[in-house]
Design a protein around this motif. Structure first.
Motif, short mmCIF file in Angstrom:
data_model
loop_
_atom_site.label_atom_id
_atom_site.label_comp_id
_atom_site.label_asym_id
_atom_site.label_seq_id
_atom_site.Cartn_x
_atom_site.Cartn_y
_atom_site.Cartn_z
N GLY A 336 0.82 -1.21 0.00
CA GLY A 336 0.00 0.00 0.00
C GLY A 336 0.85 1.26 0.00
O GLY A 336 0.56 2.23 -0.71
N VAL A 337 1.92 1.26 0.79
CA VAL A 337 2.85 2.40 0.79
C VAL A 337 3.57 2.51 -0.55
O VAL A 337 3.78 3.60 -1.08
N ALA A 338 3.95 1.36 -1.11
CA ALA A 338 4.63 1.36 -2.41
C ALA A 338 3.74 1.93 -3.50
O ALA A 338 4.21 2.64 -4.40
N ARG A 339 2.45 1.63 -3.44
CA ARG A 339 1.52 2.16 -4.44
C ARG A 339 1.47 3.69 -4.38
O ARG A 339 1.46 4.37 -5.40
N GLU A 340 1.46 4.25 -3.18
CA GLU A 340 1.45 5.71 -3.05
C GLU A 340 2.73 6.33 -3.59
O GLU A 340 2.71 7.38 -4.24
N LEU A 341 3.86 5.69 -3.33
CA LEU A 341 5.15 6.25 -3.76
C LEU A 341 5.32 6.20 -5.27
O LEU A 341 5.87 7.13 -5.87
N LEU A 342 4.85 5.12 -5.90
CA LEU A 342 5.14 4.92 -7.31
C LEU A 342 4.06 5.43 -8.25
O LEU A 342 4.36 5.83 -9.38
N THR A 343 2.82 5.41 -7.83
CA THR A 343 1.72 5.75 -8.75
C THR A 343 1.11 7.12 -8.49
O THR A 343 0.66 7.77 -9.43
N THR A 374 -1.14 -2.85 -13.24
CA THR A 374 -2.13 -2.17 -14.06
C THR A 374 -1.78 -0.70 -14.23
O THR A 374 -2.04 -0.10 -15.28
N ARG A 375 -1.15 -0.11 -13.22
CA ARG A 375 -0.76 1.30 -13.28
C ARG A 375 0.62 1.51 -13.89
O ARG A 375 1.19 2.59 -13.78
N GLY A 376 1.16 0.48 -14.51
CA GLY A 376 2.40 0.63 -15.25
C GLY A 376 3.67 0.35 -14.48
O GLY A 376 4.75 0.65 -14.98
N VAL A 377 3.58 -0.22 -13.28
CA VAL A 377 4.76 -0.53 -12.49
C VAL A 377 5.25 -1.93 -12.85
O VAL A 377 4.47 -2.88 -12.88
#
Length: 706
Positions: A336-343, A374-377
């Motif tokens: 969840g933290v990684a999603r905020e940092l990357l997307t 899905t968000r390109g990561v």
């Protein structure tokens, strides 16, 4: 019936079934055998290309891999045996097999392969402490033998000759020398290899100073010997510290490091060192590669974000200070933290999530990982051999062969180059590219990588057909583009750019391009803005250095009258006016070259026909002739008189066949009367001009029957 499957129709017997079954099994085994052979060949080729072996010399100290189930379950078991062995000899020069014997304790010699051995010259030398004291030194060989027999019945307790340390591989990331400890730092009893006979022992003892005659009652502890990082992680070469910086990439890399209690201290140190070495060549900062580190524990811990470190010195120092969290493996919260940092960012660059884990009980990571992809990561995974391969295979971004690695922690360094190449393929940015190309010039553009303090760019290019001739230029540190002039048409060139700085070493950027064929203006002429009295003529390419002026000649076809317009070399279009509507013209554009030569190109152009005036007004009025008792329709209209030749009237008559009648009236007519109109007949009037018929008007006539 249970699964709605239909049985095969037809008669059969047991023999036919067995033949068919045998044939199918043989075919399946053959396919399996071929696939297994291909996999084995591929694995061997990969292993052979990355295997790194160092030759051991007689006297080298090594540890032997613990191949027994003793020492606890799973990761609690020691990876290496406790007893240090020394190399006696290499069995053969052609094979990495060595004969070993214990360094201190008595035991049998062992012959083992190099894969089972770990050099440990950095480990402290252990000193044997005797449980009793001895007043006099040994003086005769007989007393030596007696003392050895007495010592065999006693227990010896090893005492380290330096301060204790926790892991075999310290968590420090600072590269240190792998040279062996100097002999003079060892204890007196270890100044030489084990004696071959008793007389050598006696001679050594007799050479001891007088103050050594009385055996000390307490064991002496020497000064600590520096403990280097293990050989496989060391950077013994000076070039390793000055390897070229990779300024070919732009993107975000987030390290998701498993820091839970399921990771042993030894594995955590190896993973951390592996990550630091993997990222060492990249040029950091905005416009280059940004790196962040997120630890997985009971609660996720962001060690540092993507915008914290802009140089390798700062990043490597921060990696040295990372400490393990322990606790549970809460990977879902960390994602969840990684999603905020990357997307959730406005930076539009490729993004990589590199997951370093033992893969044990990763949790429900399918959904958050799928959302990241899905968000390109791009999700890349490095796991130890204990990991849940099926889960990791589902969440990794294809292709698996370059994005998913399952390796033994002791051999993790063999995947460094492959993984780095896979990351470069994702975040690669074209740093040197051609943004404008002609037959005689090319404009190069690159991303600036030098700081404002110092440095410069060295640019050179040459023709592939003439490799011996090379042209070089030196550009200032704030340059980001350069124009290459006086190139030959239809020629392939190679241009190279190398940033020079005393702060870092950058790799050389290269681009290959081919100039266009030599084209003289005008090479193309095209028409636009057509109208009844005008046409715009344009041409190209615009060659300021090669053209003096342009001349545009135009005239109606087949008329012989030609008009001329002269334009400067900066112009590449003109508007021709005063033309006749609906007329075809021949337009010729001529360029006068600097060398006096001329080049011309001609096109045919047609003006639009002039629009004809339409009928202004149309009215229908009913009228009845009293003498005949027939109902009539009075038609009135208005039109422009300029160029008018007459009117054309059309209507529907009252007859069984419903025919249409029409008539032509002179231009002086303004009205007429129509009889025998069909019910709801359409009456249309159109003006006639010398160049054609204008737009008319129509009305519906309503008749009344008595």
């Amino acid at each position: 019936m249970l699964f709605s499957l239909t049985s095969e129709q037809g008669d059969g017997n047991h023999h036919d079934y067995m033949v068919k079954w045998k044939q199918g099994m043989e075919e399946a085994y053959e396919i399996t055998r071929e696939n297994a052979h291909k996999a084995a060949v591929r694995s061997k080729r990969h292993y052979d290309s990355k295997v790194k072996s160092s030759v051991l010399q007689p006297g080298d100290r090594v540890l032997i891999r613990n191949m027994t189930p003793r020492g606890g379950p799973g990761k609690l078991r020691n990876h290496w045996e406790d007893v240090v062995h020394t190399v006696v000899r290499q069995v053969s020069r052609d094979i990495p097999v060595y004969e070993l014997r214990p360094e201190k304790a008595k035991g049998r010699s062992r012959i083992l392969h190099r894969n089972l051995l770990l050099p440990c010259d950095h480990l402290p030398v252990e000193t044997e402490v005797r449980p009793r004291t001895r007043k006099r030194a040994v003086e005769t060989s007989e007393e030596v033998e007696q003392a050895e027999e007495e010592d065999d019945d006693d227990e010896y307790y090893p005492v380290s000759s330096q301060q204790p340390f926790e892991p075999l591989y310290p968590p420090t990331l600072t590269p240190m020398s792998t040279d062996k400890p100097a002999k003079h730092l060892q204890t007196v009893e270890n100044m030489s290899s084990e004696p071959e006979n008793e007389h050598e022992v006696l001679n050594q003892c007799e050479q001891l100073p007088d103050q050594q005659e009385n055996y000390v009652e307490e064991p002496s502890v020497e000064e600590p010997v520096p403990v280097p990082v293990p050989d496989k992680h060391s950077r013994t070469s000076e070039q390793e510290y000055h390897r070229p910086m990779l300024n070919c990439c732009e993107g975000d890399i987030l390290l998701l490091l498993d820091s839970s209690g399921s990771i042993a201290n030894y594995e955590f140190s190896c993973l951390l060192f592996f990550a630091a070495d993997l990222l060492r060549p990249f040029s950091l900062g905005r416009g280059h590669v940004r790196v962040g580190l997120l630890q997985v524990g009971t609660n996720p811990h962001l060690e540092f974000g993507l915008d914290v470190h802009s140089n390798q010195e700062s990043l490597q120092s921060a990696m040295q200070g990372v400490r393990q969290l322990k606790g549970d493996t809460n990977t879902e919260a960390a994602l969840g933290v990684a999603r905020e940092l990357l997307t959730e960012t406005d930076v539009k660059v490729p993004k990589i999530l590199l997951w370093l884990t033992d893969g044990v009980q990763p949790g429900d990571v399918d959904r958050p990982m799928s959302e990241l992809k899905t968000r390109g990561v791009s999700v890349l995974i490095v796991s130890t051999v204990h990991g849940n391969y099926q889960v990791l295979k589902r969440v990794v971004t294809p292709p698996l062969e370059s994005h998913l690695y399952s390796v033994d922690i002791d051999n993790i360094d063999i995947i460094t180059e492959d993984l780095r190449k896979a990351m470069i393929e994702i975040i690669r940015a074209e740093r040197l590219r051609v943004i404008d190309l002609t037959s005689h010039s090319a404009v190069l553009q690159w991303r600036p990588v030098l700081s404002e303090d110092s440095g410069y760019y060295e640019l050179w290019y040459k023709s592939m057909s003439k490799p011996g001739r090379e042209i070089r230029h030196t550009l200032t540190r704030d340059s980001s583009r350069a124009e290459l002039k006086n190139l030959q048409p239809e020629t392939t060139y190679t241009a190279s750019l190398r940033p020079e700085s005393n702060q870092a070493v950058f790799n050389t950027l290269t681009v290959t391009f081919t100039t266009f064929p030599d084209v003289l203006s005008p090479a193309v002429v095209y028409l636009s803005d057509h109208g009844p009295h005008q046409i715009r003529v344009s041409w190209g390419p615009l060659q300021l250095a090669r053209v003096q002026q342009y001349t545009v000649e135009y005239g109606a076809i087949p008329s012989s009258h030609v008009r001329t317009v002269t334009l400067p070399r900066q112009k590449n279009s003109t508007l021709l006016t005063g033309l006749e509507p609906g007329t075809q013209y021949l337009v010729t554009v001529t360029a006068l070259q600097v060398d006096g030569k001329e080049r011309a190109m001609s096109v045919r152009a047609c003006t639009l026909a002039e629009a004809l005036p339409a009928l202004i007004d149309l009215q229908l009025e009913p009228a009845k002739r009293r003498d005949l008792g027939v109902e009539e329709m009075q038609v009135k209209w208005q039109a422009y008189q300029g160029g008018l030749r007459g009117y054309w009237i059309k209507w529907e008559t009252e007859n069984p066949h419903g025919t249409t009648s029409s008539m032509y009236l002179p231009p002086s007519s303004r009205s007429t009367q129509l009889t025998h109109l069909a019910p709801n007949s359409r009456v249309c009037v159109s003006p006639i001009y010398s160049s054609g018929r204008g737009d008319g008007l129509c009305c519906t006539a309503t008749t009344h029957r008595g």
